[in-house]
Design a protein around this motif. Structure first.
Motif, mmCIF file in Angstrom:
data_model
loop_
_atom_site.group_PDB
_atom_site.id
_atom_site.type_symbol
_atom_site.label_atom_id
_atom_site.label_comp_id
_atom_site.label_asym_id
_atom_site.label_seq_id
_atom_site.Cartn_x
_atom_site.Cartn_y
_atom_site.Cartn_z
ATOM 1 N N LYS A 39 34.828 38.214 40.453
ATOM 2 C CA LYS A 39 35.802 38.625 39.439
ATOM 3 C C LYS A 39 37.231 38.444 39.956
ATOM 4 C CE LYS A 39 35.701 40.003 35.972
ATOM 5 N NZ LYS A 39 35.848 39.245 34.705
ATOM 6 N N LEU A 40 37.467 38.812 41.209
ATOM 7 C CA LEU A 40 38.799 38.656 41.786
ATOM 8 C C LEU A 40 39.187 37.181 41.808
ATOM 9 C CD1 LEU A 40 41.253 39.967 43.133
ATOM 10 C CD2 LEU A 40 40.018 39.843 45.301
ATOM 11 N N GLY A 41 38.263 36.322 42.193
ATOM 12 C CA GLY A 41 38.530 34.889 42.207
ATOM 13 C C GLY A 41 38.790 34.335 40.824
ATOM 14 N N GLU A 42 37.996 34.769 39.849
ATOM 15 C CA GLU A 42 38.187 34.309 38.464
ATOM 16 C C GLU A 42 39.573 34.687 37.958
ATOM 17 O OE1 GLU A 42 35.022 36.101 36.248
ATOM 18 O OE2 GLU A 42 33.503 34.733 37.048
ATOM 19 N N GLU A 43 39.980 35.907 38.259
ATOM 20 C CA GLU A 43 41.300 36.351 37.796
ATOM 21 C C GLU A 43 42.403 35.546 38.467
ATOM 22 O OE1 GLU A 43 41.425 37.988 35.227
ATOM 23 O OE2 GLU A 43 39.535 39.061 35.167
ATOM 24 N N GLY A 44 42.212 35.194 39.735
ATOM 25 C CA GLY A 44 43.196 34.359 40.426
ATOM 26 C C GLY A 44 43.331 32.995 39.781
ATOM 27 N N VAL A 45 42.199 32.394 39.432
ATOM 28 C CA VAL A 45 42.220 31.089 38.761
ATOM 29 C C VAL A 45 42.899 31.211 37.397
ATOM 30 C CG1 VAL A 45 40.772 29.306 37.715
ATOM 31 C CG2 VAL A 45 40.238 30.168 40.012
ATOM 32 N N GLU A 46 42.563 32.268 36.649
ATOM 33 C CA GLU A 46 43.172 32.457 35.334
ATOM 34 C C GLU A 46 44.690 32.628 35.438
ATOM 35 O OE1 GLU A 46 40.983 35.615 33.460
ATOM 36 O OE2 GLU A 46 39.135 34.437 33.450
#
Length: 107
Positions: A39-46
């Motif tokens: 989730k943390l990685g996804e938010e970073g990409v977003e």
């Protein structure tokens, strides 16, 4: 008045022990570190996408999502904003190039 990040950190700590059916934070913790990390990685990409192609409000929203999930991640490892503040204070006044070299980053 409590800083919003300190307040959010305390809310996350309280919700960690709630029922996963009632709390998003509890659900993340129940699913484990790999899910929190994803989730943390996804938010970073977003946030990166919003930086390049979104409007200001979209970037601000994604930044808030990163901060929230980062606080969840820190809590999951028994760490806190105080630990991050200590590290930022340690780095204060140190050149970014020198600081990265001290950690072996970018070599």
């Amino acid at each position: 008045q409590m800083d919003i990040l300190d307040h959010l950190e305390s809310v996350i700590a309280q919700r960690r022990t709630a029922s996963p059916d009632e709390s998003y934070v509890a659900k993340l913790h129940a699913r484990g570190l790999p899910v929190i990390a994803r989730k943390l990685g996804e938010e970073g990409v977003e946030a990166a996408v919003a930086l390049l192609s979104g409007d200001d409000q979209e970037l601000v929203g994604e930044a808030a999502d990163i901060v929230f999930h980062l606080l969840v991640a820190l809590n999951a490892r028994g760490l806190s904003l105080a630990d991050v503040r200590t590290e930022l204070a340690r780095r204060e006044g140190v050149s970014g190039i020198v600081e990265k070299a001290s950690r072996g980053v970018g070599q």
